[in-house]
Scaffold this motif. Structure first.
Motif, short mmCIF file in Angstrom:
data_model
loop_
_atom_site.label_atom_id
_atom_site.label_comp_id
_atom_site.label_asym_id
_atom_site.label_seq_id
_atom_site.Cartn_x
_atom_site.Cartn_y
_atom_site.Cartn_z
N ARG A 260 41.87 -105.97 -108.03
CA ARG A 260 43.16 -105.88 -108.73
C ARG A 260 43.86 -107.24 -108.78
O ARG A 260 45.05 -107.36 -108.54
N CYS A 261 43.05 -108.27 -109.10
CA CYS A 261 43.57 -109.63 -109.25
C CYS A 261 43.15 -110.16 -110.61
O CYS A 261 42.33 -109.57 -111.30
N ASN A 262 43.73 -111.25 -110.98
CA ASN A 262 43.34 -111.95 -112.20
C ASN A 262 42.69 -113.27 -111.81
O ASN A 262 43.09 -113.90 -110.84
N ALA A 263 41.70 -113.68 -112.57
CA ALA A 263 41.03 -114.96 -112.31
C ALA A 263 40.90 -115.73 -113.61
O ALA A 263 40.62 -115.16 -114.66
N THR A 264 41.12 -117.01 -113.52
CA THR A 264 40.89 -117.92 -114.64
C THR A 264 39.90 -118.96 -114.15
O THR A 264 40.06 -119.53 -113.07
N VAL A 265 38.88 -119.21 -114.95
CA VAL A 265 37.82 -120.12 -114.54
C VAL A 265 37.85 -121.37 -115.42
O VAL A 265 37.88 -121.28 -116.64
N HIS A 266 37.85 -122.52 -114.75
CA HIS A 266 37.76 -123.81 -115.45
C HIS A 266 36.62 -124.58 -114.81
O HIS A 266 36.65 -124.85 -113.61
N PHE A 267 35.61 -124.92 -115.59
CA PHE A 267 34.50 -125.70 -115.08
C PHE A 267 34.80 -127.17 -115.30
O PHE A 267 35.22 -127.59 -116.37
N ILE A 268 34.57 -127.95 -114.27
CA ILE A 268 34.75 -129.40 -114.36
C ILE A 268 33.36 -130.02 -114.42
O ILE A 268 32.50 -129.72 -113.60
N ASN A 269 33.13 -130.87 -115.37
CA ASN A 269 31.81 -131.48 -115.53
C ASN A 269 31.65 -132.68 -114.60
O ASN A 269 31.60 -133.82 -115.03
N ALA A 270 31.57 -132.41 -113.32
CA ALA A 270 31.35 -133.47 -112.33
C ALA A 270 30.09 -133.13 -111.56
O ALA A 270 30.13 -132.77 -110.40
N PHE A 271 28.96 -133.20 -112.23
CA PHE A 271 27.71 -132.78 -111.62
C PHE A 271 26.95 -133.96 -111.03
O PHE A 271 27.05 -135.08 -111.50
N TYR A 272 26.19 -133.67 -110.01
CA TYR A 272 25.33 -134.66 -109.39
C TYR A 272 23.97 -134.65 -110.08
O TYR A 272 23.56 -133.65 -110.66
N LEU A 273 23.30 -135.75 -109.97
CA LEU A 273 21.95 -135.86 -110.50
C LEU A 273 20.96 -135.31 -109.49
O LEU A 273 21.24 -135.25 -108.30
N VAL A 274 19.79 -134.97 -109.98
CA VAL A 274 18.72 -134.55 -109.09
C VAL A 274 18.24 -135.78 -108.33
O VAL A 274 18.10 -136.86 -108.90
N THR A 275 17.98 -135.62 -107.05
CA THR A 275 17.41 -136.71 -106.27
C THR A 275 15.90 -136.66 -106.47
O THR A 275 15.24 -135.75 -106.00
N ALA A 276 15.39 -137.64 -107.20
CA ALA A 276 13.97 -137.69 -107.51
C ALA A 276 13.40 -139.01 -107.03
O ALA A 276 13.98 -140.07 -107.28
N ASN A 277 12.28 -138.95 -106.36
CA ASN A 277 11.64 -140.15 -105.85
C ASN A 277 10.81 -140.84 -106.92
O ASN A 277 10.19 -140.19 -107.76
N ASP A 278 10.78 -142.15 -106.84
CA ASP A 278 9.96 -142.96 -107.72
C ASP A 278 8.50 -142.75 -107.34
O ASP A 278 8.14 -142.80 -106.16
N LYS A 279 7.63 -142.50 -108.33
CA LYS A 279 6.22 -142.17 -108.02
C LYS A 279 5.47 -143.34 -107.39
O LYS A 279 4.60 -143.14 -106.56
N TYR A 280 5.81 -144.58 -107.75
CA TYR A 280 5.14 -145.73 -107.15
C TYR A 280 5.60 -145.94 -105.70
O TYR A 280 4.80 -146.28 -104.83
#
Length: 160
Positions: free
Chosen positions: A37-57
């Motif tokens: 019995r509540c109201n919700a408002t959703v706001h997405f903020i585009n502050a995403f992290y990158l995937v941690t990927a290792n260099d193949k060499y």
């Protein structure tokens, strides 16, 4: 009574999720609020992290150095985890390599993971980590650094 709840979603990079991601999460959050019995408002903020990927060499370099140091049988591949690191921003700019140093104590059995209040550091293993880090850097420089030009005494005019 009102509550403001902020949820920070950390996710992977790239063209992050489709509109369906936002729509379905918005629906779940607003419906869960209405059940209470509540109201919700959703706001997405585009502050995403990158995937941690290792260099193949650098991965191959790590396997060579660590294998020589502790034996290839003691290097374990880690399954992908849904974790993010600030390191991923550095690795996007220049080649990088992220690894974990594992600890094992057969007398005590299972050890608590990092970030646990029950985590125990096995001090006598720390020199191995320090040695591995310095060996990775040293061998990289020895194997891949371009030679520094040197000058003969004939080409240098020392005025002093």
């Amino acid at each position: 009574m009102s509550f403001l709840i902020l949820l920070q979603l950390e996710a992977h990079s790239g063209p992050f999720p489709h509109k369906a991601f936002y729509d379905s999460n918005n629906e779940v959050i607003t419906l869960q609020a209405s059940i209470q019995r509540c109201n919700a408002t959703v706001h997405f903020i585009n502050a995403f992290y990158l995937v941690t990927a290792n260099d193949k060499y650098l991965h191959k370099h790590f396997q060579n150095v660590a294998g020589d140091m502790v034996g290839a049988q003691n290097i374990k591949d880690m399954p992908p985890i849904l974790g993010v690191e600030d390191f991923s921003f550095f690795a996007e700019a220049i080649p990088g390599y992220f690894f974990f140093l594992g600890m094992k104590n057969e007398m005590k059995g299972h050890l608590e993971p990092r970030h646990s209040p029950n985590y125990i550091v096995i001090d006598n293993l720390l020199p191995y980590g320090a040695t591995l880090h310095s060996s990775l850097a040293t061998r990289y420089l020895l194997e891949y650094q371009k030679p520094i030009p040197t000058w003969s005494k004939k080409s240098v005019h020392d005025e002093l």
